[in-house]
Design a protein around this motif. Structure first.
Motif, PDB file in Angstrom:
ATOM      1  N   MET A 102     110.070 193.886  18.985  1.00  0.00           N
ATOM      2  CA  MET A 102     108.988 193.352  18.406  1.00  0.00           C
ATOM      3  C   MET A 102     108.133 192.580  19.761  1.00  0.00           C
ATOM      4  SD  MET A 102     108.468 190.273  15.627  1.00  0.00           S
ATOM      5  CE  MET A 102     109.339 191.094  14.615  1.00  0.00           C
ATOM      6  N   VAL A 103     106.770 192.908  19.364  1.00  0.00           N
ATOM      7  CA  VAL A 103     105.743 192.284  20.487  1.00  0.00           C
ATOM      8  C   VAL A 103     105.585 190.962  20.309  1.00  0.00           C
ATOM      9  CG1 VAL A 103     103.445 192.442  21.415  1.00  0.00           C
ATOM     10  CG2 VAL A 103     104.444 194.674  20.556  1.00  0.00           C
ATOM     11  N   ASN A 104     105.736 190.105  21.353  1.00  0.00           N
ATOM     12  CA  ASN A 104     105.462 188.809  21.310  1.00  0.00           C
ATOM     13  C   ASN A 104     103.837 188.401  21.763  1.00  0.00           C
ATOM     14  OD1 ASN A 104     105.125 185.750  21.444  1.00  0.00           O
ATOM     15  ND2 ASN A 104     107.158 185.632  22.768  1.00  0.00           N
ATOM     16  N   ARG A 105     102.867 188.290  20.776  1.00  0.00           N
ATOM     17  CA  ARG A 105     101.544 188.338  20.770  1.00  0.00           C
ATOM     18  C   ARG A 105     101.066 186.888  21.385  1.00  0.00           C
ATOM     19  NH1 ARG A 105     102.373 191.356  16.655  1.00  0.00           N
ATOM     20  NH2 ARG A 105     101.777 193.806  17.024  1.00  0.00           N
ATOM     21  N   LEU A 106     102.062 185.836  21.013  1.00  0.00           N
ATOM     22  CA  LEU A 106     101.446 184.590  21.376  1.00  0.00           C
ATOM     23  C   LEU A 106     101.988 184.037  22.702  1.00  0.00           C
ATOM     24  CD1 LEU A 106     102.284 182.772  18.008  1.00  0.00           C
ATOM     25  CD2 LEU A 106     100.182 183.780  18.859  1.00  0.00           C
ATOM     26  N   ALA A 107     102.828 184.602  23.580  1.00  0.00           N
ATOM     27  CA  ALA A 107     103.543 184.445  24.909  1.00  0.00           C
ATOM     28  C   ALA A 107     102.334 184.103  25.655  1.00  0.00           C
ATOM     29  CB  ALA A 107     104.339 185.278  25.247  1.00  0.00           C
ATOM     30  N   ASP A 108     101.113 184.476  25.369  1.00  0.00           N
ATOM     31  CA  ASP A 108     100.177 184.287  26.869  1.00  0.00           C
ATOM     32  C   ASP A 108      99.114 183.441  25.961  1.00  0.00           C
ATOM     33  OD1 ASP A 108     101.510 185.706  28.499  1.00  0.00           O
ATOM     34  OD2 ASP A 108     100.376 187.494  28.075  1.00  0.00           O
ATOM     35  N   ALA A 109      99.264 182.717  24.710  1.00  0.00           N
ATOM     36  CA  ALA A 109      98.129 182.113  24.374  1.00  0.00           C
ATOM     37  C   ALA A 109      97.724 180.738  25.067  1.00  0.00           C
ATOM     38  CB  ALA A 109      98.528 181.581  22.910  1.00  0.00           C
ATOM     39  N   ALA A 157     105.926 180.676  19.709  1.00  0.00           N
ATOM     40  CA  ALA A 157     106.046 182.070  20.479  1.00  0.00           C
ATOM     41  C   ALA A 157     107.382 182.856  20.520  1.00  0.00           C
ATOM     42  CB  ALA A 157     105.486 181.774  22.015  1.00  0.00           C
ATOM     43  N   ASP A 158     108.339 181.858  20.426  1.00  0.00           N
ATOM     44  CA  ASP A 158     109.921 182.763  20.414  1.00  0.00           C
ATOM     45  C   ASP A 158     110.098 182.865  19.117  1.00  0.00           C
ATOM     46  OD1 ASP A 158     109.800 182.676  23.114  1.00  0.00           O
ATOM     47  OD2 ASP A 158     110.655 180.549  23.245  1.00  0.00           O
ATOM     48  N   ASN A 159     109.451 182.609  18.159  1.00  0.00           N
ATOM     49  CA  ASN A 159     109.888 182.936  16.509  1.00  0.00           C
ATOM     50  C   ASN A 159     109.884 184.407  16.548  1.00  0.00           C
ATOM     51  OD1 ASN A 159     109.546 183.374  13.866  1.00  0.00           O
ATOM     52  ND2 ASN A 159     109.592 181.089  13.726  1.00  0.00           N
ATOM     53  N   PRO A 160     110.922 184.944  15.552  1.00  0.00           N
ATOM     54  CA  PRO A 160     110.952 186.283  15.612  1.00  0.00           C
ATOM     55  C   PRO A 160     109.969 187.023  14.248  1.00  0.00           C
ATOM     56  CG  PRO A 160     112.785 185.230  14.254  1.00  0.00           C
ATOM     57  CD  PRO A 160     112.178 184.208  15.150  1.00  0.00           C
ATOM     58  N   ALA A 161     108.928 186.045  13.901  1.00  0.00           N
ATOM     59  CA  ALA A 161     108.026 186.502  13.292  1.00  0.00           C
ATOM     60  C   ALA A 161     106.918 187.299  13.732  1.00  0.00           C
ATOM     61  CB  ALA A 161     107.247 185.491  12.436  1.00  0.00           C
ATOM     62  N   ASP A 162     106.248 188.346  13.239  1.00  0.00           N
ATOM     63  CA  ASP A 162     105.223 189.017  13.882  1.00  0.00           C
ATOM     64  C   ASP A 162     104.009 188.151  13.868  1.00  0.00           C
ATOM     65  OD1 ASP A 162     103.737 191.097  15.188  1.00  0.00           O
ATOM     66  OD2 ASP A 162     103.844 192.195  13.593  1.00  0.00           O
TER      67      ASP A 162
END
Length: 46
Positions: free
Chosen positions: A1-8, A17-22
């Motif tokens: 899964m892509v972590n789209r919030l890691a660079d927010a 950001a580490d939550n497994p939700a999309d």
């Protein structure tokens, strides 16, 4: 899964950001993907 919030930039968005939700940041691309997949958009307004 892509972590789209890691660079927010927002500390609020970094919390899950580490939550497994999309998670997606609010953007035209996020809404287009929801339309394409025919899924609802759930917004966090904390």
């Amino acid at each position: 899964m892509v972590n789209r919030l890691a660079d927010a930039a927002s500390p609020y968005l970094l919390q899950p950001a580490d939550n497994p939700a999309d998670w997606w940041e609010r953007s035209p691309e996020a809404f287009e993907e929801a339309r394409r997949r025919h899924v609802p958009v759930l917004l966090a307004v904390g």
